[in-house]
Every structure is written in structure tokens, then in C-alpha cells.
Design a protein around this motif. Structure first.
Motif, short mmCIF file in Angstrom:
data_model
loop_
_atom_site.label_atom_id
_atom_site.label_comp_id
_atom_site.label_asym_id
_atom_site.label_seq_id
_atom_site.Cartn_x
_atom_site.Cartn_y
_atom_site.Cartn_z
N GLU A 46 0.83 -1.20 0.00
CA GLU A 46 0.00 0.00 0.00
C GLU A 46 0.86 1.25 0.00
N ARG A 47 2.01 1.19 0.66
CA ARG A 47 2.92 2.34 0.69
C ARG A 47 3.48 2.62 -0.70
N THR A 48 3.75 1.58 -1.46
CA THR A 48 4.24 1.75 -2.83
C THR A 48 3.19 2.41 -3.71
N LEU A 49 1.93 1.99 -3.54
CA LEU A 49 0.85 2.60 -4.32
C LEU A 49 0.66 4.07 -3.96
N LEU A 50 0.80 4.37 -2.66
CA LEU A 50 0.66 5.76 -2.22
C LEU A 50 1.78 6.62 -2.81
N ARG A 51 2.99 6.12 -2.79
CA ARG A 51 4.12 6.88 -3.34
C ARG A 51 3.94 7.09 -4.84
N ALA A 52 3.39 6.10 -5.53
CA ALA A 52 3.17 6.23 -6.97
C ALA A 52 2.15 7.32 -7.27
N ARG A 53 1.15 7.46 -6.42
CA ARG A 53 0.15 8.50 -6.63
C ARG A 53 0.76 9.89 -6.47
N PHE A 54 1.68 10.04 -5.52
CA PHE A 54 2.35 11.33 -5.35
C PHE A 54 3.32 11.61 -6.51
N ASP A 55 4.07 10.58 -6.92
CA ASP A 55 5.03 10.76 -8.01
C ASP A 55 4.35 11.05 -9.34
N GLN A 56 3.11 10.64 -9.47
CA GLN A 56 2.39 10.84 -10.72
C GLN A 56 2.21 12.32 -11.05
N HIS A 57 2.14 13.15 -10.01
CA HIS A 57 1.88 14.58 -10.23
C HIS A 57 3.02 15.46 -9.71
#
Length: 203
Positions: A46-57
Motif C-alpha cells: 500500500e505504501r508503494t501505491l501511495l508513493r506512486a500516486r504522489f510521483d504521478q503529479h
């Protein structure tokens, strides 16, 4: 002291980067609380998915779009925050060891009115300035309340959610609304020292 602000108003002066980092950090902490009983692998996923959402923008070119994404992120965090977040032992929130640790050093500012003449004589400069602050507060109260009412009316008309944010001063280098709550804040060390009258050790 003309630029003094309440701590609750400092958020709007933070940089966009600082706000995003703060949101990311507290999101991780609450995510860890949600995944506490699910095991470390689940939290890491879940932490990886959260970081991906931040890196996306992270390279968003539009400032308006970035501000809108930050606002949506704050709202999402508020709705999904953990009801039982992990509190580190040295945190300043209950039940951390720093919780209300400094409360014994905080007393209402108006307690100065009950000081004796001998105690007031110890701080003549401060009390002289305090009298000027109180007089300015009396003179500007109605004007500041009017500014605050105009600010609330403007936010209501624009559909902006109500917050504890205060409007900026209309005049350059002027006092922001309710500035005296910061200027006349409680003394950090209000306990009487040993050299105060009637408090010296007589034993």
C-alpha cells in the motif's frame, strides 16, 4: 511584532512543496496504522501505491492544478485518516510523553491584572507596552471585526469552505486581525523566581 501570526495561520504561508511533503508524511503514518494488523508486506504494498500516486503529479506544470490536487489530497486524507493512529512515545499528542508537558508554563494573559504592585514593579517595560497594546486593541476592535465579517462573506459567496484562516491586513505592515493574542501571549515562564518578594527561601 507587527508581523506576528497565530500558529494556526502559518499553514497558508508554507511553500507548496512543504505542504505536499507534510501530507505525504502524515498519510504514511495513518496508512501504517490501518495496516498494523495486516502485516508488513501488506503495508509495503500500500505504501508503494501511495508513493506512486504522489510521483504521478510531482512535475505538474500548472500551479493552479497543483494547488487543486493538494486540496483534494487533504480532503481525501481527512476522510480516510485512521481513528487510532500510531503515536510515538515522544509525540506531543496524547498519550505521548510530551502531551501537555508545557501546560504548567501557560497562564491566561489577563492574570497579570491580579499581580501585586511589587510584582508589577519587576516588569515596568513590559507592562507599559502591554497598556499600549490594550489601547490599540480597543481602538481597532470594530475595524478588525468588520474586516473579518467581510472576509467570511466573501468566502461564503465564493463557496470556499470555512477554515480558521484569517484575512491578511489591508494596510502594508499593518496588524492582522486578532494580532494581540500573539503579542500578549501567555508568559513562557510565569512561575515566580526565587528573587520575587515573599517567595525567597526563609528556612
Amino acid at each position: 511584532m507587527a508581523n506576528a501570526l497565530k500558529a494556526s495561520s502559518l499553514y497558508r504561508f508554507m511553500t507548496h512543496k512543504r505542504k505536499v511533503l507534510s501530507l505525504y508524511k502524515k498519510s504514511l503514518r495513518h496508512l501504517e496504522a490501518w495496516c498494523y494488523n495486516l502485516g508488513r508486506p501488506h503495508y509495503c504494498y500500500e505504501r508503494t501505491l501511495l508513493r506512486a500516486r504522489f510521483d504521478q503529479h510531482k512535475d505538474e506544470p500548472s500551479e493552479n492544478r497543483a494547488a487543486q490536487l493538494l486540496r483534494l489530497g487533504e480532503e481525501e486524507f481527512w476522510e480516510n485518516q485512521s481513528p487510532d493512529p500510531i503515536v510515538w512515545p515522544n509525540d506531543g499528542v496524547e498519550p505521548g510523553v510530551l502531551f501537555e508537558r508545557l501546560n504548567k508554563y501557560k497562564i491566561p494573559e489577563h492574570y497579570i491584572e491580579f499581580w501585586s504592585a511589587e510584582e508589577k514593579a519587576m516588569f515596568p517595560d513590559f507592562l507599559a507596552k502591554r497598556e499600549k497594546w490594550i489601547e490599540i486593541r480597543k481602538q481597532t476592535w470594530e475595524q478588525e471585526m468588520k474586516i473579518l465579517q467581510e472576509w467570511d462573506k466573501k468566502n461564503i459567496e465564493e463557496g470556499v469552505p470555512m477554515t480558521d484562516q484569517l484575512p491578511a491586513a489591508k494596510e502594508k505592515d499593518g496588524y492582522p486581525p486578532f494580532w494581540w493574542h500573539t503579542v500578549t501571549r501567555p508568559l513562557e515562564q510565569p512561575e515566580r523566581m526565587t528573587w520575587f518578594p515573599r517567595t525567597a527561601n526563609t528556612s
